[in-house]
Design a protein around this motif. Structure first.
Motif, PDB file in Angstrom:
ATOM      1  N   ALA A 118      29.779 -12.042 -12.215  1.00  0.00           N
ATOM      2  CA  ALA A 118      29.864 -12.801 -10.931  1.00  0.00           C
ATOM      3  C   ALA A 118      28.652 -12.793 -10.275  1.00  0.00           C
ATOM      4  N   ALA A 119      27.522 -12.311 -10.714  1.00  0.00           N
ATOM      5  CA  ALA A 119      26.153 -12.205 -10.144  1.00  0.00           C
ATOM      6  C   ALA A 119      25.538 -13.556  -9.674  1.00  0.00           C
ATOM      7  N   PRO A 120      25.816 -14.742 -10.461  1.00  0.00           N
ATOM      8  CA  PRO A 120      25.660 -16.196 -10.152  1.00  0.00           C
ATOM      9  C   PRO A 120      25.989 -16.463  -9.042  1.00  0.00           C
ATOM     10  N   LEU A 121      27.354 -16.180  -8.811  1.00  0.00           N
ATOM     11  CA  LEU A 121      28.048 -16.875  -7.621  1.00  0.00           C
ATOM     12  C   LEU A 121      27.682 -15.958  -6.137  1.00  0.00           C
ATOM     13  N   TYR A 122      27.168 -14.778  -6.320  1.00  0.00           N
ATOM     14  CA  TYR A 122      26.554 -14.079  -5.229  1.00  0.00           C
ATOM     15  C   TYR A 122      25.338 -14.933  -4.885  1.00  0.00           C
ATOM     16  N   TRP A 123      24.606 -15.174  -5.860  1.00  0.00           N
ATOM     17  CA  TRP A 123      23.443 -15.922  -5.649  1.00  0.00           C
ATOM     18  C   TRP A 123      23.567 -17.197  -4.780  1.00  0.00           C
ATOM     19  N   TYR A 124      24.612 -17.993  -5.540  1.00  0.00           N
ATOM     20  CA  TYR A 124      24.923 -19.298  -4.809  1.00  0.00           C
ATOM     21  C   TYR A 124      25.220 -19.291  -3.303  1.00  0.00           C
ATOM     22  N   SER A 125      26.038 -18.170  -3.215  1.00  0.00           N
ATOM     23  CA  SER A 125      26.657 -18.009  -1.788  1.00  0.00           C
ATOM     24  C   SER A 125      25.304 -17.696  -0.881  1.00  0.00           C
ATOM     25  N   GLU A 126      24.376 -16.921  -1.470  1.00  0.00           N
ATOM     26  CA  GLU A 126      23.257 -16.676  -0.366  1.00  0.00           C
ATOM     27  C   GLU A 126      22.316 -17.929  -0.375  1.00  0.00           C
ATOM     28  N   ALA A 127      21.957 -18.507  -1.533  1.00  0.00           N
ATOM     29  CA  ALA A 127      21.070 -19.609  -1.375  1.00  0.00           C
ATOM     30  C   ALA A 127      21.709 -20.841  -0.826  1.00  0.00           C
ATOM     31  N   ASN A 128      22.833 -20.991  -0.380  1.00  0.00           N
ATOM     32  CA  ASN A 128      23.632 -22.076  -0.021  1.00  0.00           C
ATOM     33  C   ASN A 128      23.252 -22.363   1.491  1.00  0.00           C
ATOM     34  N   GLY A 129      22.260 -23.427   1.714  1.00  0.00           N
ATOM     35  CA  GLY A 129      21.996 -23.574   3.159  1.00  0.00           C
ATOM     36  C   GLY A 129      20.879 -22.381   3.827  1.00  0.00           C
ATOM     37  N   GLY A 130      20.468 -21.796   2.650  1.00  0.00           N
ATOM     38  CA  GLY A 130      19.370 -20.492   3.045  1.00  0.00           C
ATOM     39  C   GLY A 130      18.132 -21.066   3.384  1.00  0.00           C
ATOM     40  N   LEU A 131      17.184 -20.238   3.662  1.00  0.00           N
ATOM     41  CA  LEU A 131      15.848 -20.575   4.089  1.00  0.00           C
ATOM     42  C   LEU A 131      14.731 -20.233   2.957  1.00  0.00           C
ATOM     43  N   LYS A 132      15.142 -19.605   1.864  1.00  0.00           N
ATOM     44  CA  LYS A 132      14.117 -19.089   1.048  1.00  0.00           C
ATOM     45  C   LYS A 132      13.513 -20.182   0.051  1.00  0.00           C
ATOM     46  N   SER A 133      12.532 -19.805  -0.517  1.00  0.00           N
ATOM     47  CA  SER A 133      12.061 -21.017  -1.395  1.00  0.00           C
ATOM     48  C   SER A 133      12.982 -21.385  -2.481  1.00  0.00           C
ATOM     49  N   GLU A 134      13.863 -20.880  -3.029  1.00  0.00           N
ATOM     50  CA  GLU A 134      14.832 -21.025  -4.106  1.00  0.00           C
ATOM     51  C   GLU A 134      15.982 -21.569  -3.806  1.00  0.00           C
ATOM     52  N   ASP A 135      16.442 -21.640  -2.247  1.00  0.00           N
ATOM     53  CA  ASP A 135      17.506 -22.167  -1.682  1.00  0.00           C
ATOM     54  C   ASP A 135      17.629 -23.561  -1.700  1.00  0.00           C
ATOM     55  N   PHE A 136      18.859 -23.967  -1.345  1.00  0.00           N
ATOM     56  CA  PHE A 136      19.131 -25.559  -1.316  1.00  0.00           C
ATOM     57  C   PHE A 136      19.929 -25.853  -0.269  1.00  0.00           C
ATOM     58  N   PRO A 137      20.045 -27.253   0.111  1.00  0.00           N
ATOM     59  CA  PRO A 137      20.588 -27.424   1.142  1.00  0.00           C
ATOM     60  C   PRO A 137      22.033 -27.183   1.154  1.00  0.00           C
ATOM     61  N   ALA A 138      22.723 -27.065   2.350  1.00  0.00           N
ATOM     62  CA  ALA A 138      23.928 -26.476   2.380  1.00  0.00           C
ATOM     63  C   ALA A 138      25.104 -27.584   1.808  1.00  0.00           C
ATOM     64  N   CYS A 139      25.992 -27.108   1.279  1.00  0.00           N
ATOM     65  CA  CYS A 139      27.065 -27.963   0.591  1.00  0.00           C
ATOM     66  C   CYS A 139      28.438 -26.910   0.446  1.00  0.00           C
ATOM     67  N   ALA A 140      29.502 -27.867   0.205  1.00  0.00           N
ATOM     68  CA  ALA A 140      30.750 -26.909  -0.231  1.00  0.00           C
ATOM     69  C   ALA A 140      31.021 -27.091  -1.625  1.00  0.00           C
ATOM     70  N   ILE A 141      31.039 -26.047  -2.420  1.00  0.00           N
ATOM     71  CA  ILE A 141      31.013 -25.741  -3.621  1.00  0.00           C
ATOM     72  C   ILE A 141      32.579 -25.169  -3.971  1.00  0.00           C
ATOM     73  N   VAL A 142      33.330 -26.033  -5.000  1.00  0.00           N
ATOM     74  CA  VAL A 142      34.485 -25.632  -5.532  1.00  0.00           C
ATOM     75  C   VAL A 142      34.392 -25.333  -6.861  1.00  0.00           C
ATOM     76  N   TRP A 143      34.605 -24.263  -7.224  1.00  0.00           N
ATOM     77  CA  TRP A 143      34.859 -23.786  -8.626  1.00  0.00           C
ATOM     78  C   TRP A 143      36.210 -23.876  -9.103  1.00  0.00           C
ATOM     79  N   ILE A 144      36.292 -24.346 -10.212  1.00  0.00           N
ATOM     80  CA  ILE A 144      37.894 -24.678 -10.908  1.00  0.00           C
ATOM     81  C   ILE A 144      37.921 -23.621 -11.853  1.00  0.00           C
ATOM     82  N   HIS A 145      39.010 -22.666 -11.959  1.00  0.00           N
ATOM     83  CA  HIS A 145      38.955 -21.483 -12.623  1.00  0.00           C
ATOM     84  C   HIS A 145      40.498 -21.518 -13.324  1.00  0.00           C
ATOM     85  N   HIS A 146      40.809 -20.549 -14.105  1.00  0.00           N
ATOM     86  CA  HIS A 146      42.062 -20.377 -14.729  1.00  0.00           C
ATOM     87  C   HIS A 146      42.706 -19.081 -14.403  1.00  0.00           C
TER      88      HIS A 146
END
Length: 993
Positions: free
Chosen positions: A589-617
Motif C-alpha cells: 500500500a506504500a504507493p497509495l500513501y505516496w499518491y495521497s500526499e503528492a496529490n495537490g501537494g507543494l513538493k517538487s515531485e507532487d502533481f496537480p490536484a485530481c480525484a483518483i479512483v482505484w478499481i479493485h476486487h
C-alpha cells in the motif's frame, strides 16, 4: 528433540489444576524447549526471540515479577525446529481439515502428538518437529497463515484477515503455524480472557511427533538457501579445510548473490539436478505461488516418484522419506561423495563445485569472485560525497523513466562511488527519502507555505472531492469498469447529477484512464457503449496502458501533462502484477500513501490536484482484497454490489428494472458519508450512469438517531428554493442565513422538543458557506432594501428539469422558457449557470449586487425525464406534523398507475387562486423589511414562542415561515402538463401518464 526419556511417567490426572511453574519443576516439559515467563500471552523478557533462557533464569524471572502467571514455549529454531499449529475454533478446524485431508486430519481429543487447549470451544494447539536440516533454510519464517479466501498458506507475522473495518473482527477464526519469533502459552497457565488454565489434550509421554507430510509441504514452499553461515559454522568449517584461492565465506556469499541465482534458476535441472534417477523417473511439476519439482530419490528411489522435491525458484530440496535436504551445493556434494549424510561442502570441494557451475553460467572463477572483493577495498572510480551522490541519483531518475534501466544505472553509480552494498532499488528508496526531507525542509522554512496549499473543491458536488483517492471494489462481473466509465463520462461531459436529492453540476474536465485489467478490444467496446470516442469527438478522454502502481513518477508526469479532473486506474490487481511485494504486505500500500500526499501537494515531485479512483476486487468473503493499509491510504471506500431484496422491491414499485441497477455503498469516508448509497444504472444502450441515492436529510447514529442539523439546513434551502421557483419567482430566490437559522430552530424543536440544542447563527452561516464550497448551493445578494446591508441569499441551482435520463430537451423548449442565455453548439445545447463558490475579487456580503458576477457553462446531457428521482419519498414531500419546516404540497406522479397522490395539504384560499402576497412582500420577492406590526421573528430565537417555529403570532401554522412564499398544489409544475403545453407528446407518448 521429541523425547523426554529422563522425565518420569505422567498421566493427565497428574497435571489437573497444577500451575505451569510447578509443571516445570516436576520436569513435565522437554528439556530442549526454550521457555519464557508470560503474563497472559505477553512477556517482558528482552531478547527472548534471539537466545534461549536457561531454566534457572526462567524460574528467577517468573518469581521476580508478580504479573507473571504462566509460561510459554518459544517455537522455531530456539527449540530445535518445534512447530505449533494454532486452531482458533470450530470453523477454523473445518478449514484445517479441508486443507490437510481426511487421512491426515486428527479430530479434537484424538491427537497423536503433544497437544493442549484453553478449553474454549474448538480451540487447540498441536505440536510437531521439523527435520533439523530444514531449520536453517526457514530462518525468515515466523508464521504461516491459512488464508480463508483460497485455503492456501501464506507468509506473515499476523493474520490481516482478522482486521475488518479497521478493527479486529470477533467472528474470524484463525489457523496459523507458529515458528520463529513466536511462543505458545503452556498448560498450567491461565487464559487471559477466561482465567481458566490451559490443559493437555494429549501429553504423549512428553514426545512431539515428527512433522507429517502436509506440514513439510507447507514449509517447503518457503525455503531459502543460506548464503551466509553463522560465525560458529564458519569456524568449524575453516578448521577442517585446506587452502582456497578465495576465502570459503566469500565463495559461498558470491554464489548465492541474486545475480548468480537468477542465471542458475532456469538451468537447475541441467547443471545441478542431473542424476540418472531423475532421467528414469522424470520430473513432475506442481504449479502455484511456490512451484515445486518432484521426482524419485537418488538414494532410496521410491514408488510414487514424488518423494524428492525441489523448490523451482531457488533449488532448495529434500526427501521426506530419507529425512534430508539442503541447497544446491549440498546436493552436489552429497552426490559427488555418494554420502547421503555428508555435511556442508567446504574448502577445495566447495571451490570446485562453485567454479564448475560459475563457468557454465558464463562467469570466470576466481576473477569474478575476487572482483567483488576488490570493489569494496579499491579506491572508488567516482568521488562523490553524500549530497552529490543523491543529486546524481536524482538526475538518473529524471532522465530515465524505465525503472529497470534506472535501477541498473543507480547500482552502477553506487559501485563506482564505493557504495557497492546498495542495489538499484536501495538507491531509489534512499533517494525518495532524501528528496522528501529536502522538500519538507524547504517548505517549512517558508513562513507562508500554508497559503499556497490548494483549496479542496469538488468534481462532483459533495461526492467526489479534488484532491482525493477512492477505492471502488466489487466481486467479478458486477460491473466495476462500467460504473467507473459512467463516472468518467459524467466528468468529461460536465453532466447534471442528482446528489442528496438536488440536481447539481459536475465540474467538467479531462479524464485520465489507466487501463490494464481487460483487453483493449473489450475496453473499445465499453467506450462505444458509452458513446466515448477518444480519437474523435471526445479528446477529454486520455487513455494510457503499461502502468504499475509503483510507477509513481510516471503517474505524476501524466497528471502534470493532462491536468485531469479525474483519474481512473483499472485495476490495482492488474497494475501490480510485476511488483515484488504481495497484496497482504504493508509495503504493497506504500504507493497509495505516496499518491495521497503528492496529490495537490507543494513538493517538487507532487502533481496537480485530481480525484483518483482505484478499481479493485473483492476477496472470497465479499470484502476488499488485500490488507487494511489499502483502505487506510485512501479517502473513501466504495463497494459496488448487487441489490438487496428490499431495494429490488422498491425499484419495481417505482417502475424501474432491478436487473439494470447496482448499488455503491460508501463504507469509509473522510467526508462523513459512511453508509450512503450511489445508484448505478444501465440504460437501453448499455451505457452506465451514477446518481446519489442518499436523501437530503441524514440521520445521526448510523441512521438510527435524530436528523443531522447540517443536512436539515440543506433541506431547508432546497425546499425554499423549490417552493419559490414553483411560485413563479425567478430572481432573488433563496433564504438568508438568519431565515434559515430560525427555520432550523423550528424544525429541530418540532423533532426533539425540550432537549433540542440549536446551533448558533454563526454556525449556520459557516454551514451554508460549506454547502456552497461543496457545490450544493450558490449564493447571491438580496437587493431592493430601503436601508441596511444587503444580506446574502443561499439557494440551490436553477438547473433544467431533470428526472432521469431520456432525451435532450429541444431548443424550442428552452426558447419558450424565456432563457436568453441559450447558446447552441452542435447536437448539445448549453446554458449559463452561476458559480457555486465565492471567487477571488467577489464583492463583500453587504455590497448591493444582483447576482454573482461569474458563471460557467454547463452542457445539457441526456439526463432527462426517464427514471424516477433516486431519493426517498421524504425528499419529495414532508409532514408538517413532524416539524418538517416550511414544506408545501407536492403532486408525485406514479409512472405505473398514472395516478396522482397528494402527500399533504398546505396553502390557503379557494382552489385555483394564487396564494396572496405576504404582508410587506413585493411581487415576485421576499419582504423588504420587518417593521412594527409586521410578522417579526420571535426575539426568543429559533424555536421560541408557542409555535415551535421561532415565529411571533402571525396567524400562520407553527411550521410555516412567513418569509418563505406559500404555494398551492395547483402551482406545482406537473411534468405531464408541462410536456403537453409545449407540444412534446409525440416524443414521450404515455411515459408521463
Amino acid at each position: 528433540m521429541a523425547t523426554n526419556d529422563s522425565a518420569p511417567r505422567f498421566t493427565l490426572e497428574d497435571f489437573e489444576g497444577t500451575r505451569a511453574i510447578k509443571l516445570l519443576e516436576m520436569g513435565v516439559f522437554p528439556t530442549d524447549w526454550a521457555l519464557i515467563p508470560v503474563a497472559g500471552k505477553d512477556t517482558y523478557v528482552t531478547g527472548w526471540t534471539e537466545k534461549p533462557m536457561r531454566r534457572i533464569d526462567v524460574e528467577a524471572a517468573y518469581k521476580s515479577k508478580g504479573v507473571y502467571q504462566g509460561l510459554g514455549v518459544v517455537t522455531g529454531e530456539l527449540s530445535h525446529g518445534l512447530v505449533a499449529i494454532d486452531i482458533d475454533g470450530h470453523q477454523a478446524d473445518q478449514r484445517f481439515r479441508d486443507k490437510v485431508g481426511e487421512e491426515a486430519y486428527e479430530a479434537l481429543g484424538q491427537e497423536s502428538t503433544m497437544s493442549w487447549t484453553s478449553g474454549r470451544p474448538g480451540r487447540r494447539q498441536l505440536l510437531y518437529k521439523l527435520p533439523i536440516s530444514l531449520v536453517p533454510e526457514l530462518k525468515h519464517v515466523n508464521m504461516l497463515i491459512l488464508r480463508k479466501e483460497d485455503n492456501e498458506w501464506f507468509l506473515g507475522t499476523a493474520d490481516q484477515q482478522k482486521i475488518k473495518g479497521g478493527a479486529v473482527d470477533p467472528e474470524y477464526e484463525e489457523v496459523a503455524i507458529r515458528f520463529n519469533h513466536c511462543q505458545s502459552v503452556l498448560p498450567g497457565s491461565p487464559h487471559p480472557v477466561t482465567s481458566k488454565k490451559y490443559y493437555f489434550l494429549n501429553y504423549n509421554e512428553g514426545k512431539v511427533a515428527d512433522a507429517p507430510g502436509w506440514l513439510l509441504e507447507a514449509f517447503r514452499a518457503f525455503r531459502k538457501p543460506q548464503a551466509w553461515l553463522s560465525d560458529a559454522d564458519w569456524k568449524a568449517l575453516d578448521a577442517a579445510v585446506g587452502d582456497t584461492v578465495v576465502p570459503t565465506k566469500q565463495i559461498r556469499g558470491w554464489f548465492f548473490k541474486e545475480e548468480v541465482q537468477n542465471l542458475l534458476q532456469p538451468r537447475l535441472r541441467e547443471l545441478v539436478f542431473k542424476h540418472k534417477t531423475f532421467d528414469r523417473y522424470g520430473w513432475k511439476e506442481r504449479n502455484g505461488n511456490k512451484p515445486q519439482l518432484m521426482s524419485g530419490c537418488p538414494w532410496h528411489g521410491g514408488d510414487s516418484g514424488t518423494s524428492f522435491q525441489v523448490n523451482a525458484e531457488n533449488g532448495c530440496w529434500d526427501c521426506k522419506a530419507c529425512g534430508v535436504g539442503g541447497d544446491v551445493l549440498d546436493f552436489v556434494h552429497k552426490i559427488q561423495t555418494n554420502d547421503l549424510y555428508a555435511s556442508r561442502p567446504q574448502g577445495p570441494d566447495l571451490e570446485m563445485y562453485v567454479a564448475e557451475i560459475a563457468e557454465a553460467l558464463g562467469f570466470q572463477y576466481p576473477q569474478d569472485v575476487q572482483a567483488q572483493k576488490r570493489e569494496v577495498i579499491e579506491r572508488p572510480r567516482v568521488d562523490l560525497d553524500s549530497v552529490e551522490f543523491f543529486e546524481a541519483l536524482r538526475q538518473i531518475r529524471d532522465e530515465e523513466r524505465n525503472p529497470a534501466v534506472a535501477y541498473d544505472r543507480m547500482a552502477r553509480l553506487a559501485a563506482d562511488s564505493g557504495r557497492s552494498r546498495l542495489t538499484g532499488k536501495d538507491c531509489d528508496a534512499a533517494l525518495t527519502e532524501y528528496l522528501y526531507k529536502v522538500d519538507c525542509d524547504r517548505q517549512n522554512t517558508s513562513a507562508n507555505w500554508f497559503n499556497e496549499v490548494q483549496e479542496m473543491d469538488f468534481v462532483i458536488p459533495n461526492l467526489l472531492a479534488r484532491p482525493s483517492q477512492v477505492i471502488m471494489h466489487s466481486a467479478g462481473g458486477v460491473g466495476k469498469t462500467s460504473a467507473a466509465m459512467g463516472l468518467a463520462k459524467a466528468v468529461g461531459t460536465g453532466a447534471t447529477m442528482r446528489v442528496r436529492g438536488i440536481d447539481v453540476q459536475v465540474a467538467q474536465g479531462p479524464v485520465l484512464w489507466i487501463q490494464s485489467d481487460q483487453t483493449l478490444s473489450k475496453l473499445k467496446a465499453d467506450l462505444a457503449d458509452h458513446g466515448i470516442n477518444p480519437c474523435g469527438k471526445d479528446p477529454w478522454f486520455v487513455l494510457k496502458t503499461g502502468f504499475q502502481i509503483n510507477h509513481m513518477r510516471e503517474f505524476a508526469d501524466w497528471v502534470r501533462e493532462y491536468k485531469p479532473a479525474l483519474v481512473v486506474v483499472d485495476s490495482i490487481g492488474s497494475c501490480s502484477s510485476r511488483m515484488q511485494v504481495s497484496e497482504i504486505e504493508k509495503a504493497f500500500a506504500a504507493p497509495l500513501y505516496w499518491y495521497s500526499e503528492a496529490n495537490g501537494g507543494l513538493k517538487s515531485e507532487d502533481f496537480p490536484a485530481c480525484a483518483i479512483v482505484w478499481i479493485h476486487h473483492d476477496n472470497a468473503n465479499g470484502e476488499i482484497r488485500g490488507n487494511r493499509y489499502l483502505v487506510n491510504a485512501v479517502d473513501e471506500q466504495w463497494h459496488l454490489r448487487a441489490l438487496k431484496d428490499d431495494e429490488r422491491d422498491a425499484l419495481r414499485e417505482r417502475g424501474e428494472t432491478p436487473s439494470s441497477v447496482r448499488m455503491i455503498q460508501i463504507k469509509k469516508s473522510r467526508a462523513g458519508r459512511e453508509g450512503d448509497l450511489l445508484k448505478v444504472t444501465r440504460d437501453e444502450n448499455f451505457a452506465f450512469s451514477i446518481d446519489d441515492y442518499t436523501p437530503t436529510v441524514r440521520r445521526l447514529d448510523q441512521g438510527q438517531g435524530d436528523e443531522d442539523p447540517f443536512t436539515v439546513l440543506l433541506d431547508i434551502v432546497k425546499q425554499a428554493s423549490n417552493d419559490q421557483r414553483a411560485a413563479g419567482k425567478t430572481i432573488q430566490v433563496g433564504v438568508t442565513a438568519e431565515e434559515a437559522w430560525h427555520e432550523l430552530g423550528g424544525r429541530l424543536r418540532g423533532m426533539q422538543g425540550d432537549r433540542v440544542k440549536v446551533p448558533g447563527v454563526q454556525t449556520v452561516k459557516l454551514w451554508l458557506k460549506r454547502w456552497v464550497g461543496h457545490g450544493m448551493l450558490e449564493q447571491g445578494a438580496r437587493t431592493g432594501l430601503k436601508a441596511g446591508r444587503a444580506p446574502l441569499l443561499f439557494r440551490t441551482r436553477a438547473l433544467p428539469l431533470c428526472l432521469g435520463s431520456f432525451i435532450d430537451p429541444p431548443r424550442e423548449l428552452l426558447q419558450r422558457q424565456g432563457s436568453d442565455s441559450i447558446t447552441s453548439n452542435g447536437p448539445e445545447a448549453s446554458y449559463r449557470i452561476k458559480s457555486t463558490k465565492p471567487q477571488a475579487g467577489d464583492p463583500p456580503e453587504d455590497a448591493p449586487i444582483e447576482e454573482p458576477v461569474d458563471s460557467i457553462t454547463m452542457p445539457i446531457t441526456q439526463n432527462f425525464l426517464s427514471n424516477q428521482i433516486p431519493v426517498t419519498a421524504g425528499d419529495l414531500s414532508s409532514d408538517p406534523q413532524n416539524g418538517a419546516g416550511s414544506h408545501t404540497t407536492r403532486e408525485v406522479q406514479d409512472a405505473d398507475s398514472n395516478e396522482t397522490n397528494e402527500n399533504d395539504q398546505g396553502g390557503e384560499g379557494p382552489e385555483g387562486e394564487a396564494a396572496p402576497l405576504l404582508e410587506g412582500e413585493a411581487e415576485g420577492g421576499l419582504p423588504e423589511a420587518a417593521g412594527p406590526g409586521s410578522r417579526d421573528l420571535d426575539p426568543s430565537g429559533p424555536g421560541g414562542g408557542n409555535g415551535g417555529g421561532g415565529l411571533a403570532d402571525t396567524g400562520h401554522q407553527p411550521w410555516e415561515n412567513p418569509y418563505l412564499p406559500r404555494v398551492r398544489p395547483e402551482q406545482v409544475v406537473d411534468p405531464s402538463r408541462f410536456v403537453a403545453d409545449f407540444g412534446l407528446d409525440h416524443l414521450f407518448g404515455n411515459e408521463l401518464g
